[in-house]
Design an enzyme around this catalytic site. Structure first.
Site, short mmCIF file in Angstrom:
data_model
loop_
_atom_site.label_atom_id
_atom_site.label_comp_id
_atom_site.label_asym_id
_atom_site.label_seq_id
_atom_site.Cartn_x
_atom_site.Cartn_y
_atom_site.Cartn_z
N GLU A 133 37.44 1.89 -56.14
CA GLU A 133 36.43 1.38 -55.30
C GLU A 133 35.20 2.05 -55.26
O GLU A 133 35.16 3.23 -55.48
CB GLU A 133 37.11 1.07 -54.12
CG GLU A 133 38.21 -0.09 -53.96
CD GLU A 133 38.93 -0.02 -52.79
OE1 GLU A 133 39.43 -1.11 -52.49
OE2 GLU A 133 39.15 1.03 -51.91
N CYS A 146 28.64 4.90 -52.25
CA CYS A 146 29.67 5.99 -51.96
C CYS A 146 30.55 5.77 -53.46
O CYS A 146 31.00 4.71 -53.82
CB CYS A 146 30.35 5.72 -50.99
SG CYS A 146 31.93 6.60 -50.57
N CYS A 153 44.17 10.34 -55.87
CA CYS A 153 43.66 11.83 -55.70
C CYS A 153 44.92 12.41 -55.73
O CYS A 153 45.77 12.12 -55.43
CB CYS A 153 42.85 11.87 -54.30
SG CYS A 153 42.23 13.62 -54.06
N CYS A 157 45.71 15.11 -48.60
CA CYS A 157 45.22 15.21 -47.02
C CYS A 157 46.04 14.35 -46.20
O CYS A 157 45.84 13.09 -46.56
CB CYS A 157 43.68 15.18 -46.93
SG CYS A 157 42.82 16.27 -48.01
N CYS A 160 44.17 10.95 -45.10
CA CYS A 160 43.40 10.26 -45.81
C CYS A 160 44.14 9.06 -46.84
O CYS A 160 45.15 9.64 -47.20
CB CYS A 160 42.65 11.20 -46.96
SG CYS A 160 41.85 10.36 -48.08
N CYS A 385 35.03 5.71 -44.70
CA CYS A 385 35.53 6.88 -45.30
C CYS A 385 37.32 7.15 -45.23
O CYS A 385 37.74 6.81 -44.03
CB CYS A 385 35.00 8.04 -44.26
SG CYS A 385 33.40 8.48 -44.34
N1 SAH Z 1 37.90 14.26 -52.07
C1 SAH Z 1 36.54 14.54 -51.44
C2 SAH Z 1 35.48 13.32 -51.38
C3 SAH Z 1 35.97 12.16 -50.80
S1 SAH Z 1 36.55 11.93 -49.27
C4 SAH Z 1 36.46 15.34 -50.13
O1 SAH Z 1 37.67 15.10 -49.45
O2 SAH Z 1 35.73 15.76 -49.61
C5 SAH Z 1 35.32 11.66 -48.28
C6 SAH Z 1 35.21 12.08 -46.85
O3 SAH Z 1 36.24 11.04 -46.15
C7 SAH Z 1 35.81 13.35 -46.59
O4 SAH Z 1 35.28 14.27 -45.74
C8 SAH Z 1 37.41 13.05 -46.34
O5 SAH Z 1 37.81 14.17 -45.41
C9 SAH Z 1 36.92 12.04 -45.22
N2 SAH Z 1 38.30 11.08 -44.61
C10 SAH Z 1 39.18 11.14 -45.42
N3 SAH Z 1 39.99 9.90 -44.89
C11 SAH Z 1 39.24 9.91 -43.82
C12 SAH Z 1 39.80 8.75 -42.46
N4 SAH Z 1 40.80 8.29 -42.42
N5 SAH Z 1 38.85 8.68 -41.68
C13 SAH Z 1 37.55 9.45 -41.81
N6 SAH Z 1 37.56 10.29 -42.67
C14 SAH Z 1 38.06 10.40 -43.75
FE1 SF4 Z 2 41.70 13.76 -51.71
FE2 SF4 Z 2 41.30 12.10 -49.47
FE3 SF4 Z 2 41.74 14.67 -49.42
FE4 SF4 Z 2 39.39 13.97 -50.21
S1 SF4 Z 2 40.25 13.70 -48.35
S2 SF4 Z 2 40.69 15.37 -51.48
S3 SF4 Z 2 40.05 11.98 -51.32
S4 SF4 Z 2 43.27 13.02 -50.19
#
Ligand code: SAH
Ligand code: SF4
Length: 410
Positions: A133, A146, A153, A157, A160, A385
């Protein structure tokens, strides 16, 4: 009794240590029979031209022409390239395309955010085509795209959505640049677009879609060098931000080899909590991560590092956390982006209360840091995000448990 508790503790610790840090990448890209020239450097294009018999003296000039048609004009077919001879156009079309990922679905949010579901063709029939996406967020003074760097991934996390996704493949440079091209196609945003002031719609790029860009470093670098090339798509390096969960060894390389703005997904100010939220912290703890930020090439007060901090109710949002955050960032040219947690089906966290987010933000602001709260955009179409996840890559609860169990027995 005590022995039983100790035993339980030991099991709990073993389980915590065994929760997978990274899932293994499962597939590699197989180019289609007729590959796209999108994503190749000028030198690689010239090389490909050599392979189809273009004379050595002509290759550089032809590569430059193709570059202009692809990245300035947004040509989708060789037949559009009118200053290239007819025979050459036919010869090119016989061997190559200028294809980008295919748009499978377009959703437009009530707030104007657009999300595209993109299909990535593969040359391997046995392998299903993957999807990623890509999201466009219009604002009054800019339009931010974006961009995704991986299918799914490999990291996990806990807050996420993308992290719960199964199949992973690194995107190629062409598939990354292709997302920018798709956005320009769909928004009619190439150079010939008629606008009163000639302004572009896509002005900024954030590598904040699906995937960890620093786990696909070479492709992300090659793609961003194309996106920022000023004889092509021409988006300035200062308007490109790469976000990482903290792959320390590649942070310096990002500054040296790409020169874009850096964002760190911090989310916690103590290793214990960060280990849980961003498990990669177990490999690269806060101290190393912050040192890499201090050493980031090109960081200055005019080019600050962004620290992203997702606001999770009762987890990381106390004023004590805010205090510690300010302490940690001392000496780093930083700004802080507070992201209200975006829920997704099955997520175990809640977004902090609004007045708590405001108090947190005020504390950080009074300590001298810009600390905007990022307004969630496109929540209604799951484009905010951390909400990105392609439907076809969904992992059932059963499959997820099986994956965890497998990783634990490794
Ligand atoms: N993998 C990279 C880039 C993609 S995520 C990273 O983790 O930095 C982009 C941003 O969205 C990151 O800061 C991530 O921590 C945040 N993010 C992920 N899940 C989220 C959620 N459910 N609500 C708000 N931000 C979130
Ligand atoms: Fe991967 Fe989501 Fe963690 Fe970014 S925030 S490193 S996309 S699992």
């Amino acid at each position: 009794m005590l022995r039983a508790v100790t035993r339980l503790n030991r099991i709990a610790m073993t389980l915590a240590a065994a929760v997978p840090l990274e899932k293994t990448p499962l597939e590699t890209f197989v180019p289609p029979a007729k590959p796209s020239l999108v994503g190749l450097s000028r030198g690689e294009i010239a090389h490909q031209l050599g392979a189809i018999g273009v004379a050595p003296g002509q290759r550089k000039m032809r590569a430059q022409q193709l570059w202009h048609w692809m990245y300035v004009r947004g040509a989708r077919e060789f037949s559009e390239m009118t200053n290239v001879s007819k025979e050459m156009r036919a010869q090119l079309a016989e061997h190559f395309t200028v294809d980008r990922p295919e748009v499978v679905a377009e959703q437009i949010s009530a707030d104007g955010t657009r999300k595209w579901l993109l299909r990535l063709p593969s040359g391997n029939d046995a392998q299903k085509a993957h999807e990623v996406e890509c999201v466009y967020i219009p604002e009054t003074d800019r339009g931010t795209l974006c961009v995704s760097s991986q299918v799914g991934c490999t990291l996990n996390c806990s807050f996420c959505h993308t992290g719960t996704q199964r199949l992973v493949r690194n995107l190629t440079p062409g598939e990354i640049v292709g997302q920018v091209m798709v956005a320009r196609d769909r928004l009619n945003d190439w150079v010939d677009r008629e606008t009163p002031n000639g302004n572009r719609l896509v002005t900024n790029i954030v590598m904040m879609g699906m995937g960890e860009p620093l786990y696909n470093f070479d492709a992300v670098r090659d793609a961003l060098l194309i996106v920022t090339d000023n004889e092509g798509i021409g988006i300035s390096r200062r308007r490109v931000t790469l976000s990482t969960s903290g792959v320390v060894p590649n942070i310096k390389r990002t500054g040296d080899e790409i020169g874009v703005m850096l964002a760190i997904s911090l989310h916690a100010v103590r290793d214990e909590l960060r280990n849980e939220l961003v498990p990669l912290n177990r490999k690269y703890p806060l101290k190393e991560l912050l040192q890499a930020c201090r050493d980031y090439p090109g960081a200055s007060n005019a080019r600050r590092i962004t620290f992203e901090y997702v606001m999770l109710k009762g987890v990381n949002d106390s004023l004590d956390d805010a205090r510690r955050l300010v302490q940690l960032l001392k000496g780093i040219p930083a700004k802080i982006n507070l992201i209200p947690f975006n829920p997704w089906p099955g997520s175990k966290y809640e977004c902090s209360d609004w007045d708590q987010i405001e108090k947190f933000s005020e504390y950080v602001f009074n300590a001298g840091y810009s600390s905007p709260v990022r307004t969630p955009r496109g929540r209604d179409i799951l484009a905010a995000c951390g909400q990105l996840k392609s439907e076809t890559e969904k992992l059932s609860v059963r499959e997820r448990d099986a994956l965890r169990a497998m990783a634990m027995t490794d």
